[in-house]
Design a protein around this motif. Structure first.
Motif, PDB file in Angstrom:
ATOM      1  N   CYS A   1      96.650 -27.503   3.791  1.00 24.28           N
ATOM      2  CA  CYS A   1      97.444 -27.838   2.607  1.00 24.28           C
ATOM      3  C   CYS A   1      96.571 -28.073   1.386  1.00 24.28           C
ATOM      4  O   CYS A   1      97.064 -28.183   0.259  1.00 24.28           O
ATOM      5  CB  CYS A   1      98.305 -29.069   2.875  1.00 24.28           C
TER       6      CYS A   1
ATOM      7  N   GLU B   1     106.682 -28.566  -6.426  1.00 24.96           N
ATOM      8  CA  GLU B   1     106.145 -27.210  -6.525  1.00 24.96           C
ATOM      9  C   GLU B   1     104.635 -27.189  -6.291  1.00 24.96           C
ATOM     10  O   GLU B   1     103.899 -28.031  -6.814  1.00 24.96           O
ATOM     11  CB  GLU B   1     106.449 -26.637  -7.904  1.00 24.96           C
TER      12      GLU B   1
ATOM     13  N   MET C   1     102.631 -27.597   0.043  1.00 24.98           N
ATOM     14  CA  MET C   1     103.184 -26.942   1.220  1.00 24.98           C
ATOM     15  C   MET C   1     102.367 -27.308   2.443  1.00 24.98           C
ATOM     16  O   MET C   1     101.140 -27.347   2.397  1.00 24.98           O
ATOM     17  CB  MET C   1     103.181 -25.419   1.024  1.00 24.98           C
TER      18      MET C   1
ATOM     19  N   SER D   1     108.557 -24.130   6.394  1.00 26.61           N
ATOM     20  CA  SER D   1     109.743 -24.468   5.605  1.00 26.61           C
ATOM     21  C   SER D   1     110.595 -25.532   6.267  1.00 26.61           C
ATOM     22  O   SER D   1     111.239 -26.342   5.590  1.00 26.61           O
ATOM     23  CB  SER D   1     110.577 -23.200   5.371  1.00 26.61           C
TER      24      SER D   1
ATOM     25  N   ALA E   1     111.583 -25.024  -3.074  1.00 28.13           N
ATOM     26  CA  ALA E   1     111.794 -23.576  -2.982  1.00 28.13           C
ATOM     27  C   ALA E   1     111.341 -23.065  -1.624  1.00 28.13           C
ATOM     28  O   ALA E   1     110.391 -23.591  -1.035  1.00 28.13           O
ATOM     29  CB  ALA E   1     111.025 -22.867  -4.085  1.00 28.13           C
ATOM     30  N   ASN E   2     112.038 -22.062  -1.135  1.00 26.03           N
ATOM     31  CA  ASN E   2     111.658 -21.453   0.138  1.00 26.03           C
ATOM     32  C   ASN E   2     110.325 -20.720  -0.017  1.00 26.03           C
ATOM     33  O   ASN E   2     110.176 -19.868  -0.896  1.00 26.03           O
ATOM     34  CB  ASN E   2     112.740 -20.471   0.611  1.00 26.03           C
ATOM     35  N   THR E   3     109.380 -21.042   0.821  1.00 30.58           N
ATOM     36  CA  THR E   3     108.063 -20.422   0.781  1.00 30.58           C
ATOM     37  C   THR E   3     107.906 -19.513   1.989  1.00 30.58           C
ATOM     38  O   THR E   3     108.127 -19.946   3.117  1.00 30.58           O
ATOM     39  CB  THR E   3     106.951 -21.481   0.785  1.00 30.58           C
ATOM     40  N   GLU E   4     107.548 -18.270   1.737  1.00 30.72           N
ATOM     41  CA  GLU E   4     107.419 -17.313   2.828  1.00 30.72           C
ATOM     42  C   GLU E   4     106.219 -17.649   3.698  1.00 30.72           C
ATOM     43  O   GLU E   4     105.147 -17.996   3.197  1.00 30.72           O
ATOM     44  CB  GLU E   4     107.270 -15.904   2.264  1.00 30.72           C
TER      45      GLU E   4
ATOM     46  N   LYS F   1     102.983 -17.428   6.072  1.00 33.05           N
ATOM     47  CA  LYS F   1     101.780 -16.610   5.993  1.00 33.05           C
ATOM     48  C   LYS F   1     101.094 -16.548   7.355  1.00 33.05           C
ATOM     49  O   LYS F   1     101.299 -17.411   8.199  1.00 33.05           O
ATOM     50  CB  LYS F   1     100.817 -17.161   4.936  1.00 33.05           C
TER      51      LYS F   1
ATOM     52  N   LYS G   1     101.242 -12.791   3.411  1.00 32.27           N
ATOM     53  CA  LYS G   1     102.635 -13.042   3.760  1.00 32.27           C
ATOM     54  C   LYS G   1     102.960 -12.349   5.074  1.00 32.27           C
ATOM     55  O   LYS G   1     102.572 -11.208   5.293  1.00 32.27           O
ATOM     56  CB  LYS G   1     103.553 -12.528   2.655  1.00 32.27           C
TER      57      LYS G   1
ATOM     58  N   ASP H   1     102.782  -8.921  -2.944  1.00 35.46           N
ATOM     59  CA  ASP H   1     103.980  -9.209  -3.736  1.00 35.46           C
ATOM     60  C   ASP H   1     104.595  -7.946  -4.316  1.00 35.46           C
ATOM     61  O   ASP H   1     105.797  -7.897  -4.582  1.00 35.46           O
ATOM     62  CB  ASP H   1     103.633 -10.176  -4.868  1.00 35.46           C
TER      63      ASP H   1
END
Length: 312
Positions: A52, A74, A77, A83, A98-101, A103, A195, A251
């Protein structure tokens, strides 16, 4: 007797004064701890991996509480909890996140024992850090994986191991939490967090060699030569060429896989895609159909058919 009694009274008085001083100091200099801090620590997985960006889960918990007071979580994580854990933390702090994809670690080197031959023998401390400090290692590639397993030792989740046949580390996607410990342990930055992608599908360049084409190919047959063919094929501007090396932006990539087909050295890899279906052979002309039917017959059957045609 009076001497002993006097000593006891003096010691008692000193103890009483000391207790009063300590009590006053504890009240005056008391540090109040936010009760939410302990609650957040209980929700976090307790891996203390540092993925983190903080020293441990307690450090992340403190940052989360402060961020909640500031009005936004923000940028914070927990890669291990993902999530699900961050959602619980957000609910606990009364915040939205926010939803974080997710990795996963990827090894950007395809220099197997067959493709990247040894040109030297290293006889020192068997760690990637030590070998990297001495030079290029045992192969001609000064950028690729050294295969000593520093990443394996750094992983707390048993998610990465060295393949004895290829000499390269392999990541178990089911166990990998994306904490980044293996990436930090690699002295050559061969391991990258990318990702995970929809259905675990990813397209990336499996090479970090920055030498020019001829030198890169001499060191490894699967090296990226920076020819730019992949960038020309990409319609989404997801591929850039810098320092003789291609890089795919996760991305921007739409995973059309045209770059995979265009790469002359097969340095670009597509992961977890279904195997392509064989294309059916369609004969447009009747002559081609007849020829195809003839080819499937045995020589004896072809002779009988020809005799019937001659009689007719």
């Amino acid at each position: 007797m009076n001497f002993i009694l006097s000593a006891v009274l003096v010691l008692g008085a000193i103890a009483l004064v000391s207790a009063v001083i300590l009590y006053v100091c504890s009240k005056k200099f008391a540090v109040k701890e936010d009760p939410r801090l302990g609650q957040v620590v209980e929700v976090l997985p307790g891996a203390n991996c540092g993925g983190c960006g903080f020293a441990g889960c307690s450090g992340l918990a403190g940052a989360l509480v402060k961020a909640a007071d500031a009005g936004s979580l923000e940028g914070l994580m927990c890669p291990v909890g993902g999530s699900e854990v961050m959602g619980k933390v957000a609910d606990l702090l009364g915040m939205a996140i926010a939803n974080t994809e997710a990795k996963v670690a990827v090894v950007r080197c395809n220099g197997t024992c067959e493709l990247r031959q040894r040109i030297a023998s290293y006889d020192g401390l068997r760690t990637c850090t030590a070998m990297h400090a001495t030079g290029a290692g045992e192969t001609g590639c000064g950028f690729g994986c050294l295969g000593c397993g520093d990443c394996v030792a750094a992983c707390q989740f048993d998610a990465i191991h060295i393949n004895e046949e290829t000499g390269l580390p392999e990541v178990d996607e089911e166990k990998c939490t994306g904490c980044g410990a293996c990436s930090k342990a690699c002295p050559r930055n061969v391991i990258e967090l990318r990702k995970k992608g929809p259905k675990g599908r990813r397209v990336y360049v499996r090479c970090v060699n920055k030498d020019k084409g001829a030198a890169a190919m001499k060191a490894c047959k699967a090296a990226c030569i920076g020819c730019g063919k992949c960038a020309k094929e990409c319609k989404f501007e997801a591929i850039t060429i810098a320092n003789n090396l291609s890089y795919i932006d996760p991305d921007k990539c739409r995973m059309c896989k045209k770059c995979v087909e265009a790469c002359p050295t097969h340095a670009i890899i597509a992961v977890n895609f279904p195997a392509p279906k064989p294309k059916p052979v369609v004969a447009d002309k009747p002559e081609a159909v007849a020829a195809s039917a003839t080819e499937t017959k045995t020589p004896q059957e072809q002779t009988i058919t020809k005799e019937k045609e001659d009689k007719a």
